[in-house]
Design an enzyme around this catalytic site. Sequence first.
Site, PDB file in Angstrom:
ATOM      1  N   PRO A   2       0.841  -1.209   0.000  1.00 58.73           N
ATOM      2  CA  PRO A   2       0.000   0.000   0.000  1.00 58.73           C
ATOM      3  C   PRO A   2       0.872   1.253   0.000  1.00 58.73           C
ATOM      4  O   PRO A   2       1.764   1.396   0.822  1.00 58.73           O
ATOM      5  CB  PRO A   2      -0.810  -0.105   1.293  1.00 58.73           C
ATOM      6  CG  PRO A   2      -0.164  -1.159   2.104  1.00 58.73           C
ATOM      7  CD  PRO A   2       0.668  -2.005   1.210  1.00 58.73           C
ATOM      8  N   GLU A   3       0.620   2.122  -0.953  1.00 61.30           N
ATOM      9  CA  GLU A   3       1.373   3.373  -1.030  1.00 61.30           C
ATOM     10  C   GLU A   3       0.477   4.508  -0.548  1.00 61.30           C
ATOM     11  O   GLU A   3      -0.677   4.299  -0.195  1.00 61.30           O
ATOM     12  CB  GLU A   3       1.843   3.587  -2.467  1.00 61.30           C
ATOM     13  CG  GLU A   3       2.804   2.484  -2.920  1.00 61.30           C
ATOM     14  CD  GLU A   3       4.129   3.025  -3.422  1.00 61.30           C
ATOM     15  OE1 GLU A   3       4.516   4.127  -3.016  1.00 61.30           O
ATOM     16  OE2 GLU A   3       4.760   2.334  -4.228  1.00 61.30           O
TER      17      GLU A   3
END
Length: 270
Positions: A2-3
């Site tokens: 997850p960014e």
Amino acid sequence: MPELPEVEITRRGIEPLLGEGLITGVVVRHRRLRWPVPRNLEATLKGARIGALRRRGKYLLFDCGKGTLIIHLGMSGSLRVVSAGDPVGAYDHFDLAVGKITIRLRDPRRFGAVLWCTRDPATHPLLAGLGVEPLSGAFTGGALHDALRGRRAAIKQALMDYRVVAGVGNIYANESLFRADIHPLTRAERLSAIRCERLAAAVRATLEDALAAGGSTLRDFVQSDGSPGYFQQHYFVYERAGQPCRICGRTVRRVVQGQRSTFYCPGCQH
Ligand SMILES: [Zn+2]
């Protein structure tokens, strides 16, 4: 992984569902995440009220007045809103019941974090050193230029350094440098003020595009469909080594910097 855009979309998905914010239940199924979940967290949180859900870099901050619940999704985590009766999976390590909803942390690799902070979270050791927030008004070309002063590392690595900018991961560093026509191996301190302006604008545009793409999948974050919910996007260079550049047709190249893959177009980026 997850960014920043996934974390921000998670925040936007959950925040409107918090209602009065009263925490009615806490379940910790696995305490050994990246750092141990505090022993007394259940007692600390029960009956507390979440006043706001904020984000700093890739950290989600549940402001509970007497303290802040800090959640990080690590390498593989997701935070979803589930129904009370939904079956619990092997990787569902933490539940937070708030009013009528349950927020569930699923994290197969357990690099995520669930922490409690009673001070100003900005002074927490994990957050204190974070650089400028890339989606905030403070992230200007001038601020980036200042942050890069004296940095001899390549701009690609500097951009991924949380002390320079908070939360720009590998995908967005690659894509932003392409959009700004900047070669990833350029020494960071050598970028001119004008190129820093262009790069800051490119970082913001790249993240905003990802948020727009994520907005259409917002529903995935409030339903328990079991999918990781990361965004599918149309990249210029990321993971496109050997393929023609979408702008000039030259072959996209891959090099390794700091053990991470860097993708760039030798025709567009100088
Ligand atoms: Zn090109």
